[in-house]
Design a protein around this motif. Structure first.
Motif, PDB file in Angstrom:
ATOM      1  N   UNK A   1      14.169 -19.284   3.415  1.00 26.57           N
ATOM      2  CA  UNK A   1      15.222 -18.410   2.906  1.00 26.57           C
ATOM      3  C   UNK A   1      16.434 -18.627   3.804  1.00 26.57           C
ATOM      4  N   UNK A   2      17.575 -18.956   3.209  1.00 26.09           N
ATOM      5  CA  UNK A   2      18.821 -19.126   3.944  1.00 26.09           C
ATOM      6  C   UNK A   2      19.663 -17.867   3.728  1.00 26.09           C
TER       7      UNK A   2
ATOM      8  N   UNK B   1      10.278 -24.272  -1.853  1.00 25.20           N
ATOM      9  CA  UNK B   1      11.187 -23.216  -2.309  1.00 25.20           C
ATOM     10  C   UNK B   1      12.287 -22.984  -1.271  1.00 25.20           C
ATOM     11  N   UNK B   2      13.535 -22.978  -1.725  1.00 18.13           N
ATOM     12  CA  UNK B   2      14.667 -22.627  -0.854  1.00 18.13           C
ATOM     13  C   UNK B   2      15.479 -21.558  -1.566  1.00 18.13           C
ATOM     14  N   UNK B   3      15.492 -20.372  -1.000  1.00 17.36           N
ATOM     15  CA  UNK B   3      16.281 -19.281  -1.560  1.00 17.36           C
ATOM     16  C   UNK B   3      17.516 -19.047  -0.720  1.00 17.36           C
TER      17      UNK B   3
ATOM     18  N   UNK C   1      20.271  -8.863   3.078  1.00 14.12           N
ATOM     19  CA  UNK C   1      19.152  -8.877   4.026  1.00 14.12           C
ATOM     20  C   UNK C   1      17.846  -9.119   3.279  1.00 14.12           C
ATOM     21  N   UNK C   2      17.180 -10.250   3.520  1.00 19.31           N
ATOM     22  CA  UNK C   2      15.954 -10.554   2.770  1.00 19.31           C
ATOM     23  C   UNK C   2      14.831  -9.547   3.019  1.00 19.31           C
TER      24      UNK C   2
ATOM     25  N   UNK D   1       7.782 -18.186   3.593  1.00 20.71           N
ATOM     26  CA  UNK D   1       9.043 -18.899   3.852  1.00 20.71           C
ATOM     27  C   UNK D   1       9.546 -18.580   5.259  1.00 20.71           C
ATOM     28  N   UNK D   2      10.187 -19.556   5.871  1.00 20.21           N
ATOM     29  CA  UNK D   2      10.910 -19.308   7.116  1.00 20.21           C
ATOM     30  C   UNK D   2      12.293 -18.782   6.766  1.00 20.21           C
TER      31      UNK D   2
END
Length: 476
Positions: A70-71, A154-156, A161-162, A174-175
């Protein structure tokens, strides 16, 4: 998305496409921000905290093993670019889904294409979800089995704020990488690169750069779009030096980045609250003006000021509550801009007022105690007796009417349930009016102690019959 399975938004080709004349024309027609998009990880400007040597995300690029992530960061800091660069680095196809425009159908299409690609190559597909926080819980759930099986890398991307906006199951797989707004040094590096590559015939005065840096507010896309407009107008008018005056005339004014419902919103209201609590009137005024400049509802600010007056000042200066409440009423009556000055008065007064959270702490402690405690009976003497039956049952019997006592205080009386030890959660602070409240409380506690000692003494040692007099029944 292209129909050819292995070419759909693919960033996996190891060779650059041949640049024909048509390619060059199309490149020049695209926005400057797109033309300046980094082609390799080393071209990315900023984000040294995750892309510097030995840092987490760079290590991920260099490891040869892609992973879901997650970015999280504000607009225009490179979230989409990093996602595309990851697909490019691992020579994987890239599927982009916009959570604003997309839905379950787009997820199904991605699954179908990724499945075919995996069957043909044994590799996963990079699935990039922009604004992932806008997907519902069920839509986010749809990614889980495919992330778990390795079908998707997966890249979100999210500006929120996740912790609050992304489901925990997806977060655990996810990191999370936090991207920061670009600094002025970062933007200056970007400008120098664009200047050399796109418009070497144009130069910028330092003051004109400062205006552009401030206007960008850390957003590379906004910055490059502004530069694109400036240089295009300059070339059209034969201008080769960009001055401060030229920038001001060419670009419209803009507001600071401010998301009325997002993370930035809560960061700023938190900064305002902490500045008031920390007794810094100028910092508090700064954050108030930042929020007003960004478009916050002034009445929301007013309500928060009332909350601050109650939570952080309270009985140390009860006038703070009145002044904050009046500021809200004044704004409701006068509107902007006159009403905002009333809010400014309140902000500065609250910042300079003596601080106390004694009531706030006492309330929370008592609330927590009551929640876990049993339901205790009200002592008979504290009950009202509006009927004869209630009086016969002892309601109100032995109640001491405080106004008939010396100093309007029934010394030694107890008001808690009979089977509960007296609780003392309220402790006035030695500031403002609570200094006097604390002194009064100590005096009443002293009188209670003396009265209770006298009440417990043997009959012959009791002085007077003050506590044997007929008890008053509450006339109410």
């Amino acid at each position: 998305m292209q129909d050819n399975l292995f070419e759909f938004e693919s960033a996996g080709s190891s060779s650059e496409p041949t640049k024909t004349k048509k390619n060059n024309v199309e490149d020049k027609a695209s926005p400057l921000a797109e033309r300046m998009r980094p082609k390799t990880i080393n071209e990315v400007v900023g984000q040294k905290q995750i892309l510097g040597e030995g840092k987490a995300l760079r290590s991920a690029f260099e490891s040869g093993h892609p992973h879901s992530m997650i970015l999280w960061g504000p607009p225009g800091v490179g979230k989409t670019t990093l996602a595309r660069l990851m697909a490019d680095a691992f020579h994987l196809p890239f599927i982009s889904i916009s959570a604003v425009l997309g839905g379950v159908k787009d997820i199904r299409d991605a699954v179908e294409k990724a499945t075919k690609y995996r069957e043909a190559t044994g590799k996963s597909t990079v699935v990039f979800v922009d604004e992932v926080h806008r997907f519902s819980k069920s839509q986010q759930d749809a990614f889980l089995p495919h992330v778990e099986s390795g079908l998707f890398t997966f890249i979100g991307a999210t500006t929120e704020n996740p912790s609050f906006e992304v489901i925990s199951a997806l977060l655990s797989r996810s990191n999370v990488y936090v991207l920061e707004s670009l600094s002025k040094a970062d933007l200056n590096e970007l400008l120098e690169r664009a200047n050399k590559q796109e418009f070497p015939d144009i130069s910028f005065e330092e003051k004109s750069k400062d205006i552009l840096f401030n206007l960008a507010d850390g957003d590379a896309r906004r910055f490059l779009n502004a530069v694109d407009v400036i240089t295009t107008v300059a070339r059209d008018n034969g201008i080769h030096v960009i001055t401060e005056d030229f920038v001001r005339k060419t670009l419209p004014s803009t507001i600071r980045r401010f998301d009325k419902g997002g993370e930035n919103f809560y960061d700023q209201i938190s900064a305002l609250h902490k500045s008031v609590r920390g007794s810094d009137p100028d910092a508090a005024l700064y954050w108030m003006c930042r929020m007003l400049d960004g478009g916050v509802d002034p009445l929301y600010l007013g309500r928060r000021l009332v909350r601050m007056s109650i939570e952080d000042i309270s009985l140390a200066d009860p006038r703070a509550i009145t002044l904050a409440s009046e500021a809200v009423r004044i704004y409701e009556r006068l509107g902007s801009p006159e009403g905002e000055l009333a809010l400014a008065n309140a902000v500065i007064y609250l910042a300079m007022a003596p601080k106390s959270n004694a009531v706030y702490k006492a309330y929370n402690q008592m609330k927590a105690f009551v929640k876990k405690d049993s339901t205790r009976a009200v002592p008979l003497k504290l009950r009202n007796a509006p009927t004869k039956l209630m009086g016969d049952l002892g309601y109100g019997t032995h109640y001491r009417y405080a106004h008939d006592e010396e100093g309007a205080f029934a010394a030694g009386e107890k008001y808690f349930p009979d089977d509960l030890e007296e609780l003392r959660f309220y402790h006035p602070v030695p500031r403002g009016l609570e200094i006097k409240i604390g002194e009064r409380l100590k005096e009443l506690q002293r009188l209670n102690q003396e009265a209770r000692v006298a009440q417990s003494a043997p009959e012959g040692l009791k002085t007077g019959n003050k506590y044997n007099e007929p008890e008053h029944v509450n006339p109410k």
